[in-house]
Enzyme design. Structure first.
Site, short mmCIF file in Angstrom:
data_model
loop_
_atom_site.label_atom_id
_atom_site.label_comp_id
_atom_site.label_asym_id
_atom_site.label_seq_id
_atom_site.Cartn_x
_atom_site.Cartn_y
_atom_site.Cartn_z
N THR A 150 6.18 -5.95 -8.39
CA THR A 150 5.35 -6.14 -9.59
C THR A 150 4.58 -4.84 -9.81
OG1 THR A 150 3.67 -7.24 -8.24
CG2 THR A 150 5.18 -8.65 -9.47
N LYS A 176 7.20 -7.65 -1.22
CA LYS A 176 6.45 -7.08 -2.34
C LYS A 176 5.01 -7.57 -2.25
CE LYS A 176 5.22 -8.81 -5.70
NZ LYS A 176 3.92 -9.42 -6.09
N THR A 187 2.17 -13.82 3.15
CA THR A 187 1.84 -12.81 2.16
C THR A 187 2.46 -13.18 0.84
OG1 THR A 187 1.86 -10.49 1.60
CG2 THR A 187 3.86 -11.36 2.54
N GLU A 273 -2.98 -2.02 -4.44
CA GLU A 273 -3.20 -1.58 -5.83
C GLU A 273 -4.23 -0.45 -5.89
OE1 GLU A 273 -1.88 -5.37 -8.54
OE2 GLU A 273 -3.96 -5.22 -7.93
N ASN A 399 -6.15 -3.58 -12.69
CA ASN A 399 -6.51 -4.98 -12.85
C ASN A 399 -7.39 -5.29 -14.04
OD1 ASN A 399 -5.16 -6.38 -10.66
ND2 ASN A 399 -6.25 -4.89 -9.41
#
Lengths: 404, 404
Positions: A150, A176, A187, A273, A399
């Site tokens: 993603t 991922k 996870t 991220e 985000n």
């Protein structure tokens, strides 16, 4: 004896994989549909999110693996199929498509979805993509790894070989997940294959034990996802004597599994991220295993420490602070803290108090991309390691507007 | 009946305050030393951080208020006096300086420090500043509020008047704290004064009950500080009949206290490090008070939701996700979520599933500076409110290099 090899989930005997772009994601360069199939029914074990809000695919998978066996995994990215009224129907539809195109019974399919929550997922692009997806089934672990990404910036796959009862076995994985990561029993999405022969019960036992020390010690942002799924399938084609009780072979298998899961934890944290740094908090000298885990995870979860690491600032007070509210039993006056990296190490705290250190050396240590935060509690004999990453401008950027 | 008035901690009868720059902070424009003194010994109640790592001033204050009475508060900013070998000695030294310059017994002094952890605090600048600090004692609540600021961008003071047993009473407060905020029995630093007559026992009871609904429901970054202290002093000079048991006057007092603490929670959240928005999560329909609190706080603490709010993105799946891992007992299929602000409201989720909504309207609602996240659990009759703020680039910037 555990040796890294190439091949990902296709390294073990009896597994094929592929990944394609079928149109769930608008960006045509990004693959969004993955399939892993086994030559024969495999012993299977899964762990899932503990979030009460669970993705529909998890509900369907739980049913399909209840008998301890599975033969295929289908996964889409770009949509989590969660909080949708028709979610279960769609997830079942994905399993039915696998049956239609491969002959593997729908009830032997593990299904997973990842992406935005609460947006309808259409079965149409998946149905349209099945021909291409199945035609390309082969040694394509990498394509499958790419198709489940993603906001990941790098694909995540790994494989090892290891001896078991005189036979060479293999274990491989793709996974991922870089945001909404604070697994609790699992996870985001991780699929492990092995050709070791092991019973469903022992496989389940090995997986449950493993995640306590591996994926449950990983946190990018303290947000436990709704779709976490970790699945392992064992084909048994390596020819070793089947593991049916916790013998030496079981231990050897667990060690190989741990090699896979901790390597993946490091990959996931490093690609957190917006992250620029992999943080590893190693706690030693705790009163109990539980205290060690609580302490390590609390440090890794502190936004303040994460921001300080991004700024290469040896602000160790934030480590002490995070230890203090961790819930772990500890004696503050015994705590030692050091930062370590390829560039060296610097002790910043002893007996709960600051010690003189060179800011210049500290800056150099913290300028590296992999930082170890070494916490000595000096209060017992238990240890634990937790993985995380720094908090950066890019985390906020990624985000701030994820849906568009 | 609770009416906002001016004056801060000096609004109640019998209190003087001041704040000066004494030199702990290098920047001469920033005040760094505050003093509040009462005309007479006051009933006192304090709550402190639950962090096992506690600032030295807390240890000294705990001793000084053990008898239920205090007469002065001294506070410095720029240094937390925490994790220092000589911390307690320095904190005691600060109390001794108050005795030396005001005649108030050192054992009646509340002492607090805020700033960096683990750097030695010298008594010298404080001693040097005492003459100026004491000379200026008067209606200077604002100067005191300024002197306790760290990364706060605005000073925080408030005061109310309210009737009690036929008498007009006043209650006022100053506070600080914008990072390392996830109070647990207290916030960073908050000092409340009142001229209501109330016994130490009842004051303690009122404060303990209050923080559960106010400061313990506030979180900027989930990092519970080492120095949190909330202190209230009651001079009794309003002339009301002393509150010694939980009667109607006690309830009226609690209401006034709640007005102060919730106003401060909103101030603190709005000024959260780097924040552009005040987030208020209102949970209703919970099975129990505990479930309501867990749910509200989990939403406010989600980095992912905080970043989405910064980006004005109505990503309600993150609200559901945070509710799901909150630990609260809830029925996912009953949950409703709406975003509200001055610009209107938008319902985004009903019965745990997404509903059609106008992205345009949502964007408009979320473009305001105060956002209410309205969560209806539809599963009981309990509610709770939590306060927080968005996660922004500036939070990372402020905390990437705080020490220099």
């Amino acid at each position: 004896m555990v040796k890294e090899i190439s091949g990902g989930v296709c390294a073990p005997k009896g597994f094929k994989a592929n990944g394609v772009h079928c149109g769930i994601r608008k960006n045509k360069i990004k693959k969004d549909l993955a399939l892993i199939v086994a030559e024969k029914r495999c012993a299977v074990a899964c762990v899932y999110t503990t979030n009460l809000v669970k993705g529909a695919p998890i509900l369907v998978t739980q049913k399909n693996v209840a008998d301890g066996y599975a033969q295929a995994v289908i996964v889409n990215s770009g949509n989590a199929n969660t909080c949708n009224a028709d979610g279960v129907e769609i997830a079942k539809g994905m399993c039915a498509l696998v049956e239609q195109y491969t002959g593997i019974a729908a009830g032997d399919v593990v299904v997973a979805s990842t992406g935005v929550i609460g947006q309808k997922l259409s079965l149409q692009p998946i149905a349209d993509g099945m021909t291409e997806l199945c035609a390309g089934l082969g040694e394509n672990s990498t394509a499958a790894a790419e198709a489940i990404m993603t906001t990941d910036t790098v694909k995540k796959e790994i494989s090892f070989s290891f001896p078991l009862g005189g036979k060479e076995c293999r274990i491989g994985a793709i996974c991922k997940g870089v945001g909404m990561i604070c697994p609790n029993m699992a996870t985001m999405l991780m699929f492990v294959t092995t050709d070791a022969a092991i019973s469903p019960d022992m496989l389940k036992r090995a997986l449950r034990a493993d995640v306590k020390e591996s994926l449950n010690m990983l946190s990018v942002d303290r947000d436990t996802s709704t779709n976490d799924t970790l699945c392992i399938m064992a084909s048994g084609l390596a020819g070793n004597e089947e593991i049916t009780y916790p013998n030496a072979d079981y231990k050897a298998f667990c060690k190989a599994l741990r090699a896979v899961t901790t390597a993946m934890c490091r990959c996931l944290a490093r690609d957190g991220e917006g992250a620029t740094k992999l943080l590893e908090c190693k706690v030693s000298g705790a009163k109990s295993k539980k205290d060690a885990r609580l302490a390590a995870k609390s440090v890794i979860n502190s936004n303040l420490l994460k921001a300080a690491m991004f700024g290469q600032d040896a602000n160790w007070g934030r480590v002490l602070c995070a230890l203090g509210y961790s819930g772990a039993k500890l004696d503050v006056t015994k705590i030692g803290v050091a930062f370590r990296s390829k560039a060296g190490g610097v002790t910043v705290c002893e007996n709960g108090m600051g010690v003189e250190f060179s800011e210049e050396v500290a800056k150099k240590v913290l300028s590296e991309q992999e930082i170890v935060i070494d916490v000595q509690l000096n209060d017992g004999r238990y240890g634990a390691t937790a993985w995380g990453c720094d908090l950066t401008y890019d985390y906020v950027k990624i985000n701030g507007d994820y849906r568009t």
